[in-house]
Motif scaffolding. Sequence first.
Motif, PDB file in Angstrom:
ATOM      1  N   GLY A 111     -53.118 -61.633  30.734  1.00  0.00           N
ATOM      2  CA  GLY A 111     -53.715 -60.267  31.085  1.00  0.00           C
ATOM      3  C   GLY A 111     -52.789 -59.491  32.084  1.00  0.00           C
ATOM      4  O   GLY A 111     -52.922 -58.510  32.337  1.00  0.00           O
ATOM      5  N   SER A 133     -47.762 -53.760  39.919  1.00  0.00           N
ATOM      6  CA  SER A 133     -48.807 -53.936  40.627  1.00  0.00           C
ATOM      7  C   SER A 133     -49.437 -52.650  41.121  1.00  0.00           C
ATOM      8  O   SER A 133     -48.828 -51.618  41.132  1.00  0.00           O
ATOM      9  CB  SER A 133     -48.364 -54.474  42.244  1.00  0.00           C
ATOM     10  OG  SER A 133     -49.183 -54.179  43.270  1.00  0.00           O
ATOM     11  N   ALA A 244     -54.601 -51.248  34.585  1.00  0.00           N
ATOM     12  CA  ALA A 244     -55.824 -51.974  33.991  1.00  0.00           C
ATOM     13  C   ALA A 244     -56.886 -50.799  33.266  1.00  0.00           C
ATOM     14  O   ALA A 244     -57.864 -51.474  32.857  1.00  0.00           O
ATOM     15  CB  ALA A 244     -56.617 -52.468  35.255  1.00  0.00           C
ATOM     16  N   VAL A 245     -56.447 -49.698  33.036  1.00  0.00           N
ATOM     17  CA  VAL A 245     -57.337 -48.906  32.113  1.00  0.00           C
ATOM     18  C   VAL A 245     -57.199 -48.955  30.914  1.00  0.00           C
ATOM     19  O   VAL A 245     -56.020 -48.823  30.326  1.00  0.00           O
ATOM     20  CB  VAL A 245     -56.904 -47.217  32.769  1.00  0.00           C
ATOM     21  CG1 VAL A 245     -57.640 -46.477  31.840  1.00  0.00           C
ATOM     22  CG2 VAL A 245     -57.485 -46.888  34.064  1.00  0.00           C
ATOM     23  N   ARG A 329     -54.373 -63.087  46.952  1.00  0.00           N
ATOM     24  CA  ARG A 329     -55.739 -62.346  47.230  1.00  0.00           C
ATOM     25  C   ARG A 329     -55.972 -61.221  46.190  1.00  0.00           C
ATOM     26  O   ARG A 329     -55.250 -60.380  45.993  1.00  0.00           O
ATOM     27  CB  ARG A 329     -55.538 -61.560  48.572  1.00  0.00           C
ATOM     28  CG  ARG A 329     -55.257 -62.760  49.738  1.00  0.00           C
ATOM     29  CD  ARG A 329     -54.504 -62.169  50.795  1.00  0.00           C
ATOM     30  NE  ARG A 329     -53.146 -61.736  50.433  1.00  0.00           N
ATOM     31  CZ  ARG A 329     -52.308 -61.213  51.272  1.00  0.00           C
ATOM     32  NH1 ARG A 329     -52.825 -60.913  52.491  1.00  0.00           N
ATOM     33  NH2 ARG A 329     -50.904 -61.020  50.677  1.00  0.00           N
ATOM     34  N   VAL A 334     -61.297 -54.412  40.238  1.00  0.00           N
ATOM     35  CA  VAL A 334     -60.440 -53.427  40.456  1.00  0.00           C
ATOM     36  C   VAL A 334     -60.963 -51.804  40.319  1.00  0.00           C
ATOM     37  O   VAL A 334     -60.159 -51.193  40.674  1.00  0.00           O
ATOM     38  CB  VAL A 334     -58.974 -53.613  39.843  1.00  0.00           C
ATOM     39  CG1 VAL A 334     -58.262 -55.156  40.265  1.00  0.00           C
ATOM     40  CG2 VAL A 334     -59.065 -53.761  38.363  1.00  0.00           C
ATOM     41  N   ARG A 337     -61.424 -49.704  43.616  1.00  0.00           N
ATOM     42  CA  ARG A 337     -60.276 -48.818  44.354  1.00  0.00           C
ATOM     43  C   ARG A 337     -59.836 -47.973  43.240  1.00  0.00           C
ATOM     44  O   ARG A 337     -58.956 -47.242  43.640  1.00  0.00           O
ATOM     45  CB  ARG A 337     -59.340 -50.044  44.646  1.00  0.00           C
ATOM     46  CG  ARG A 337     -60.257 -50.813  45.910  1.00  0.00           C
ATOM     47  CD  ARG A 337     -59.078 -51.226  47.155  1.00  0.00           C
ATOM     48  NE  ARG A 337     -58.148 -52.132  46.359  1.00  0.00           N
ATOM     49  CZ  ARG A 337     -56.757 -52.091  46.574  1.00  0.00           C
ATOM     50  NH1 ARG A 337     -56.246 -51.257  47.165  1.00  0.00           N
ATOM     51  NH2 ARG A 337     -56.256 -52.957  45.638  1.00  0.00           N
TER      52      ARG A 337
HETATM   53  C1  LIG Z   1     -56.667 -50.699  42.452  1.00  0.00           C
HETATM   54  C2  LIG Z   1     -56.036 -51.575  41.231  1.00  0.00           C
HETATM   55  C3  LIG Z   1     -56.159 -52.792  41.805  1.00  0.00           C
HETATM   56  C4  LIG Z   1     -55.737 -53.979  41.205  1.00  0.00           C
HETATM   57  N1  LIG Z   1     -55.579 -55.418  41.630  1.00  0.00           N
HETATM   58  C5  LIG Z   1     -55.114 -56.243  40.907  1.00  0.00           C
HETATM   59  C6  LIG Z   1     -55.339 -57.715  41.469  1.00  0.00           C
HETATM   60  O1  LIG Z   1     -55.450 -57.874  42.560  1.00  0.00           O
HETATM   61  N2  LIG Z   1     -54.891 -58.545  40.665  1.00  0.00           N
HETATM   62  C7  LIG Z   1     -54.696 -58.411  39.134  1.00  0.00           C
HETATM   63  O2  LIG Z   1     -54.378 -59.462  38.599  1.00  0.00           O
HETATM   64  N3  LIG Z   1     -54.636 -57.106  38.679  1.00  0.00           N
HETATM   65  C8  LIG Z   1     -54.707 -55.875  39.703  1.00  0.00           C
HETATM   66  N4  LIG Z   1     -54.934 -54.922  39.135  1.00  0.00           N
HETATM   67  C9  LIG Z   1     -54.452 -54.642  37.636  1.00  0.00           C
HETATM   68  C10 LIG Z   1     -53.058 -54.919  37.421  1.00  0.00           C
HETATM   69  O3  LIG Z   1     -52.004 -54.066  37.996  1.00  0.00           O
HETATM   70  C11 LIG Z   1     -52.996 -54.759  35.820  1.00  0.00           C
HETATM   71  O4  LIG Z   1     -54.042 -55.064  35.005  1.00  0.00           O
HETATM   72  C12 LIG Z   1     -51.484 -55.215  35.327  1.00  0.00           C
HETATM   73  O5  LIG Z   1     -50.609 -54.548  35.961  1.00  0.00           O
HETATM   74  C13 LIG Z   1     -51.435 -55.212  33.845  1.00  0.00           C
HETATM   75  O6  LIG Z   1     -51.315 -53.908  33.599  1.00  0.00           O
HETATM   76  P1  LIG Z   1     -52.540 -53.233  32.265  1.00  0.00           P
HETATM   77  O7  LIG Z   1     -53.789 -54.118  32.659  1.00  0.00           O
HETATM   78  O8  LIG Z   1     -52.527 -51.497  32.672  1.00  0.00           O
HETATM   79  O9  LIG Z   1     -52.051 -53.763  30.966  1.00  0.00           O
HETATM   80  C14 LIG Z   1     -55.305 -53.791  39.833  1.00  0.00           C
HETATM   81  C15 LIG Z   1     -55.614 -52.445  39.329  1.00  0.00           C
HETATM   82  C16 LIG Z   1     -56.130 -51.231  40.160  1.00  0.00           C
HETATM   83  C17 LIG Z   1     -56.191 -50.178  39.470  1.00  0.00           C
END
Ligand SMILES: Cc1cc2nc3c(=O)[nH]c(=O)nc-3n(C[C@H](O)[C@H](O)[C@H](O)COP(=O)(O)O)c2cc1C
Length: 373
Positions: A111, A133, A244-245, A329, A334, A337
């Motif tokens: 993921g 990130s 994550a969108v 952490r 997510v 935020r």
């Molecule tokens: C505000 C915010 C915080 C995030 N923090 C995390 C985190 O702590 N751990 C994690 O696995 N993904 C986190 N994500 C999501 C990942 O950055 C993201 O799922 C990953 O880069 C893969 O990209 P995709 O889901 O857009 O395909 C966060 C997303 C957002 C919007």
Amino acid sequence: MSHNSFGHLFRVTTFGESHGVALGCVVDGCPPRIALTAADIQRDLDRRRPGQSRFTTQRREPDEVRILSGTFTDVASGHEVTTGTPIALLIENVDQRSKDYSEIKDTYRPGHAAFAYDIKYGITDYRGGGRSSARETAARVAAGAIARKIVPDMNIRGALVQMGPHKIDRSRWDWAEVQNNPFFCPDARQAAFYEEYLDGVRKSGSSVGAVIEVIAEGVPPGLGAPVYGKLDADLAAAMMSINAVKGVEIGAGFAAAEMSGEDNADEMRMGNDGKPRFLSNNAGGILGGISTGQTVVARFAVKPTSSILTPRKSVDRYGREIDVSTKGRHDPCVGIRAVPVGEAMMACVIADHFLRHRGQVGESVTWPFEQPR
Ligand SMILES: Cc1cc2nc3c(=O)[nH]c(=O)nc-3n(C[C@H](O)[C@H](O)[C@H](O)COP(=O)(O)O)c2cc1C
């Protein structure tokens, strides 16, 4: 890596990695003589900042922004204002704990983006996800704070309207509540439920997704550039570019497919102010890719955090099958935020279209037209 810039006349370029020295952005094309101080930007950054409640990552980042260029003291007013030159913003990373990730440096968290970065670039900064990130979204929020100042009298607000399968009750929507709970939730009763629900999710080492709604009030009619620069198309791209969108809706969105033509089309009447009055807003304030003057409404779905404590099947960089669980952490949801991030993307897209509209069309059209005799 290319494509770290977006927007045309209000153009934002972001840089930086999660565990690098700093991250930030350069905003090019901001009009001159707009009052701007670091405090204006800090207000928005503080709403996105991690470690503010037990429901977000415990990484302690002050996210203090510095303006490196693009502002100067206006002699007439004595205030700091934009000069029309590139505005560079810097946010230092101070609470990196890269050793949290050393154990999983060769593994792919299911993921997460590391596998895709590796097959594309042949190298990935595994520390906290590097460039993939969501630390990067701090730079978007900083740029958004500038964008908000460009369109006069525009107000952009966002709220969390669903966590996991649990939706808010829209009849209890109260914007004042959004500041009163750690979820940006406009429904006080549902926010109290989320507290208990997310505590359970967090303690079990799991995660959940969310749906965020962002609205822009006071958007002038006429913004949007058909046919390949439609306002809704650019908004969807901007929201989808947030980490994550996985889904974006404008107005009634997917629900429009279930409606009849009678119910979906927003009927019109004339208002007492000489402006058209829409009797509903299923279009989300946009017709033909152009803003109508109604509130612009976008919604986006955020997937559950992929870094979870439960071991998951994966492979490593060397093609070996492994099980992965993450110790670092992380936010159990997510989506929380992502609220200020969605607001910032809406602000950047609308500011860019405001300047593009002014560039192409100039003076606004006077409507209604005079009827030919
Ligand atoms: C505000 C915010 C915080 C995030 N923090 C995390 C985190 O702590 N751990 C994690 O696995 N993904 C986190 N994500 C999501 C990942 O950055 C993201 O799922 C990953 O880069 C893969 O990209 P995709 O889901 O857009 O395909 C966060 C997303 C957002 C919007």
